[in-house]
Design a protein around this motif. Structure first.
Motif, short mmCIF file in Angstrom:
data_model
loop_
_atom_site.label_atom_id
_atom_site.label_comp_id
_atom_site.label_asym_id
_atom_site.label_seq_id
_atom_site.Cartn_x
_atom_site.Cartn_y
_atom_site.Cartn_z
N THR A 18 33.53 -50.39 -24.22
CA THR A 18 34.72 -51.12 -24.12
C THR A 18 34.61 -52.36 -23.12
O THR A 18 34.61 -52.11 -22.08
CB THR A 18 36.19 -50.49 -23.87
OG1 THR A 18 36.02 -49.60 -24.81
CG2 THR A 18 37.45 -51.47 -24.17
N GLU A 114 50.07 -52.07 -34.16
CA GLU A 114 48.69 -51.70 -33.82
C GLU A 114 48.75 -50.32 -33.27
O GLU A 114 49.47 -50.19 -32.24
CB GLU A 114 47.91 -52.70 -33.04
CG GLU A 114 48.00 -54.24 -33.41
CD GLU A 114 47.12 -54.23 -34.58
OE1 GLU A 114 46.01 -53.59 -34.86
OE2 GLU A 114 47.31 -55.37 -35.16
N THR A 257 48.06 -58.24 -32.56
CA THR A 257 47.58 -58.11 -31.18
C THR A 257 46.18 -58.61 -31.19
O THR A 257 45.67 -57.75 -31.82
CB THR A 257 48.19 -56.98 -30.31
OG1 THR A 257 49.74 -56.81 -30.10
CG2 THR A 257 47.64 -57.07 -28.85
N LYS A 259 42.31 -57.91 -31.08
CA LYS A 259 41.55 -56.78 -30.82
C LYS A 259 41.05 -56.42 -29.36
O LYS A 259 40.96 -55.34 -29.08
CB LYS A 259 40.33 -56.84 -31.71
CG LYS A 259 40.82 -56.87 -33.35
CD LYS A 259 39.40 -56.91 -34.07
CE LYS A 259 39.90 -56.97 -35.79
NZ LYS A 259 38.59 -57.04 -36.56
N GLU A 260 40.87 -57.67 -28.58
CA GLU A 260 40.19 -57.29 -27.31
C GLU A 260 41.32 -56.78 -26.35
O GLU A 260 41.22 -55.89 -25.62
CB GLU A 260 39.59 -58.77 -26.67
CG GLU A 260 38.51 -59.30 -27.48
CD GLU A 260 38.81 -59.98 -28.32
OE1 GLU A 260 40.09 -60.04 -29.00
OE2 GLU A 260 37.81 -60.56 -29.21
N VAL A 262 44.02 -54.95 -27.66
CA VAL A 262 44.15 -53.61 -27.98
C VAL A 262 43.07 -52.81 -27.29
O VAL A 262 43.72 -51.52 -26.80
CB VAL A 262 44.06 -53.51 -29.42
CG1 VAL A 262 44.22 -51.97 -30.03
CG2 VAL A 262 45.28 -54.45 -30.33
N ALA A 263 41.90 -53.25 -27.41
CA ALA A 263 40.87 -52.40 -26.65
C ALA A 263 41.11 -52.27 -25.20
O ALA A 263 40.87 -51.00 -24.61
CB ALA A 263 39.35 -53.07 -27.03
N HIS A 266 44.04 -49.44 -24.84
CA HIS A 266 43.67 -48.47 -25.41
C HIS A 266 42.55 -47.91 -24.16
O HIS A 266 42.78 -46.60 -23.86
CB HIS A 266 42.82 -48.80 -26.52
CG HIS A 266 42.02 -47.34 -27.01
ND1 HIS A 266 40.49 -47.17 -26.74
CD2 HIS A 266 42.36 -46.34 -27.87
CE1 HIS A 266 40.37 -46.13 -27.34
NE2 HIS A 266 41.33 -45.60 -27.80
N GLU A 295 42.10 -45.87 -34.80
CA GLU A 295 41.76 -45.41 -36.22
C GLU A 295 42.54 -43.90 -36.36
O GLU A 295 43.15 -43.66 -37.41
CB GLU A 295 40.48 -45.82 -36.60
CG GLU A 295 39.92 -47.14 -36.60
CD GLU A 295 39.58 -47.64 -35.08
OE1 GLU A 295 39.43 -48.83 -34.88
OE2 GLU A 295 39.65 -46.77 -34.30
#
Length: 320
Positions: A18, A114, A257, A259-260, A262-263, A266, A295
């Motif tokens: 990540t 998300e 939001t 993706k970066e 969200v990552a 996360h 997911e």
């Protein structure tokens, strides 16, 4: 309880790949919406995780309670927030069923967010007021049959796991109880302690301290096995084979939001859940630390919706 399940272990492995997140993120403090009153299950999880999350992000995380309508008021607000990663929300299991109960939510539970991570699950305890005569599942069933329409049960609202599990208990045993909905776990616990209602299903972390203090009594636990925090409480399944009752908490961000970002969130949540202090506090309270990929959480929420849709339809559950 105090273990890292495979989903969390896989999530930790994911962290190696990540990236650090969107450049310049976060640029300010984070707003963590809890769509329930202070003192409830979701609020408790947020208060344990937020300090570690703030440390990892290098920015303050401000917990804000926005209660009402089974958590949907807070979710509607979160769905409309800027999709920049500075507003996230911790949701209860009602997230997966509110769209089956409310006509005008103002958001779609699956398209408006998300799904970042499932955080924890916990068995639910079937508990009773100390002034209520029955002290076991069998005694509750016998009492309710002898006194139809006189046993009251508290929930955090129509369609909540508290509500649906009580309906399933009634369906399995043929008893009828009176539904008394509340705006959150803290106020319904207050009334149970005070003897204003008779019984309820509630997440184990909320029940454990009250049972140990003698303010309420545990009739049974909804897990497959007895739990160490309440070793004398039998499982519901010991009386009603196959009966299981659990609740869960997960993290969402507004749809769109990056993706970066969200990552990054996360990853920071995964680190918080994997930390000895956070994991220990959650496990000691009766939570199972889960974690998992975005997911997997989305698939889990959809499956929960499908599972409970039949119960809601069969029992003609309506918003009260």
């Amino acid at each position: 309880m105090n273990r890292i399940v495979p989903a969390l272990a896989a999530l930790l492995a994911f962290l190696v790949a990540t990236p650090g997140g969107a450049q310049g993120y976060p640029s300010k403090s984070l707003r963590l919406i809890v769509p329930w009153p202070a003192g409830g299950t979701v609020d408790g999880v947020a208060r344990v995780i937020s300090p570690s999350l703030a440390a990892g992000l290098g920015r303050p995380v401000v917990v804000e309670n926005k209660a009402g309508a089974g958590g949907s008021i807070g979710e509607a607000e979160a769905a409309k927030a800027p999709a920049d990663g500075h507003t996230l929300i911790f949701v209860f299991d009602t997230h997966a069923v509110n769209h089956l109960l409310y006509k005008n939510l103002g958001y779609d539970p699956f398209k408006s967010f998300e799904h970042v991570s499932l955080l924890v699950t916990s068995p639910q305890a079937l508990v009773a007021a100390t002034n209520f005569a029955p002290s076991t599942v069998a005694e509750l069933v016998a009492f309710a049959r002898a006194n139809p329409g006189k046993v009251t049960y508290a929930t955090v609202g129509a369609g909540s796991s508290n509500h649906l599990n009580a309906l399933l208990l009634g369906g399995r045993t043929g008893i009828e109880m009176i539904h008394v909905p509340y705006k959150g776990g803290a106020p319904m616990m207050t009334d149970l302690v005070g003897g204003q209602v008779n019984v309820m299903f509630v997440s184990a972390p909320q029940a454990i301290p009250q049972v140990k203090a003698g303010r309420i009594k545990a009739l049974a636990i909804g897990s497959a096995q007895r739990i160490p925090q309440l070793p004398d409480a039998p499982t519901v399944a010991e009386t009603l084979p196959g009966f299981a009752a659990q609740s869960w908490v997960g993290a969402l961000l507004p749809a769109g939001t990056p993706k970066e970002t969200v990552a990054r969130l996360h990853g920071e949540l995964a680190r918080a859940l994997a930390g000895t202090e956070v994991r220990g506090k959650l496990a000691a309270q009766g939570f199972d630390v889960v974690g998992g990929t975005p997911e997997a959480f989305l698939a889990f929420a959809r499956a929960e919706s499908d599972k409970w849709a039949k119960v809601i339809r069969d029992y003609q559950v309506r918003v009260e």
